[in-house]
Design an enzyme around this catalytic site. Structure first.
Site, short mmCIF file in Angstrom:
data_model
loop_
_atom_site.label_atom_id
_atom_site.label_comp_id
_atom_site.label_asym_id
_atom_site.label_seq_id
_atom_site.Cartn_x
_atom_site.Cartn_y
_atom_site.Cartn_z
CG ASP A 59 31.21 42.54 29.67
OD1 ASP A 59 31.91 43.19 29.15
OD2 ASP A 59 30.41 41.98 29.26
CG ASP B 119 44.21 33.75 41.15
OD1 ASP B 119 44.48 33.30 40.10
OD2 ASP B 119 44.89 33.54 42.15
CG ASP C 203 30.07 44.61 25.89
OD1 ASP C 203 29.83 43.93 26.78
OD2 ASP C 203 30.98 44.27 24.75
CB ILE C 204 35.37 44.24 28.88
CG1 ILE C 204 35.02 45.51 30.04
CG2 ILE C 204 36.63 43.68 28.59
CD1 ILE C 204 36.05 46.50 29.40
CG HIS D 27 48.55 35.56 40.03
ND1 HIS D 27 49.49 34.56 39.50
CD2 HIS D 27 47.55 34.73 40.45
CE1 HIS D 27 48.72 33.27 39.34
NE2 HIS D 27 47.66 33.45 40.03
CG ASP E 262 46.51 29.75 38.28
OD1 ASP E 262 46.19 31.01 38.64
OD2 ASP E 262 46.74 28.85 39.14
CG ASP F 30 31.61 38.40 26.97
OD1 ASP F 30 32.08 39.58 27.21
OD2 ASP F 30 30.73 38.19 26.27
CD GLU G 33 48.73 33.45 43.66
OE1 GLU G 33 47.61 33.05 44.32
OE2 GLU G 33 49.33 32.73 42.72
CD GLU G 34 50.29 30.09 40.91
OE1 GLU G 34 50.19 29.45 41.69
OE2 GLU G 34 49.60 30.24 40.07
#
Length: 315
Positions: free
Chosen positions: A304, A198, A41-42, A123, A135, A300, A169-170
């Site tokens: 996970d 992303d 579990d993260i 990114h 983002d 969450d 990336e942007e």
């Protein structure tokens, strides 16, 4: 997530590498068979702690973490220090875009079959208008915490694990495009799957799964089915993020997305909650994309799901 892919070719002009990953043998433990293991579990609290650090970095550097800025470099240094301490082999890849120096960070977990590489990436840059916490601090923090979970577990997968944080990336998917272009055809062919993350904590979230490689897509969809969460194919960001150069090079790709400036429909609100008639992320590419612009539940679940996919696909 950037606006469109049209700028990639122009933005990439003048790109030069300081370090190129070859995809060859990795220093560290020798590959060894791994028993099947469930992903841990993260901790969303840990992911949010990384986001708080990225916010602090932006606050100290003009309010953003954009390409070519001190805020971006400090973000990269923060992530790299965590990975180095956890036993990853890190490589910084340098390029030039729009007259400014950019950086990719690549982290390899020692061991596993270097001929079968599972990559997870996001990114790390923001736009210049804000700190970029959803983002794309959200994806960057989640894969960082997943990588640290690999280390804490002493995980020894059958396949080789590689994590990446992309620059610029942007500006047109420049960093990830540079990385893919720097690899030989043989080394590109060793990447058995690239997973892209992303925007995964949008405040009015949806649960979108990339409908690219069927096996990767099924891994994510099955996970969410087990949670009782319906998903939809990801269309808003198709071709607009760092999976695109990999896909164009023939690498199987997949990933997750929680929505940007598209408007949530009534049907989606009925399915996922939230507010219909409102954007998934009203602060997309804005100064209000701060740590207050995150839905903890979506962050969450998606964090996970990332760990689940990394464990599942590397066995």
């Amino acid at each position: 997530m950037k606006f469109s892919v049209s700028g990639r070719a122009a933005a990439a002009v003048g790109v030069s590498a300081v370090m190129l990953l070859t995809g060859g043998s990795i220093a560290g433990a020798a590959p060894s068979p791994a028993a099947a293991a469930a992903a841990p579990d993260i901790s969303v609290a840990n992911v949010k702690a990384h986001l708080a650090q990225l916010q602090s970095i932006a606050n100290a550097n003009g309010g953003n973490r954009a390409h070519g800025s001190a805020g971006y470099k400090a973000s990269l240094d923060y992530v790299k220090a965590k990975l180095d301490a956890a036993g990853f082999t890190t490589t910084v890849q340098q390029f030039t875009s729009s007259g400014r120096t950019g950086y990719n960070l690549i982290a390899d977990w020692p061991g596993g079959d270097a001929g079968q590489v599972v990559m997870a990436g996001s990114h790390l840059d923001s736009v210049s208008r804000g700190p970029g916490i959803n983002d794309n601090g959200s994806g960057s923090a989640a894969i960082l915490e997943t990588a640290l979970a690999v280390s804490r577990a002493g995980y020894q997968p059958t396949k080789h694990l590689r994590f990446a944080w992309w620059g610029a990336e942007e500006l047109g998917i420049v960093g990830s495009g540079h990385y893919v272009d720097s690899l030989s055809a043989a080394n590109r062919s060793k990447i058995s799957g690239y997973l892209n993350f992303d925007m995964i904590g949008s405040p009015n979230p949806g649960y979108f799964v990339y409908d690219d490689d069927p096996a990767i897509e099924k891994t994510f969809k099955d996970y969410f089915t087990g949670l009782g969460i319906a998903t939809e194919p990801e269309t808003e960001g198709d071709g607009r993020s760092d999976h695109a150069p990999f896909k164009d090079a023939g690498v199987p790709v997949g990933g997750l997305f929680s929505g940007a400036d598209y408007v949530k429909t009534a049907a989606q609100a009925a399915k996922w909650g939230g507010t219909s008639g409102k954007a998934f992320d009203d602060c997309y590419h804005s100064s209000c994309d701060t740590t207050s612009n995150i839905d903890d539940t979506a962050l969450d679940h998606n964090s996970d799901a990332i760990a689940h996919a990394v464990w599942e696909l590397s066995e």
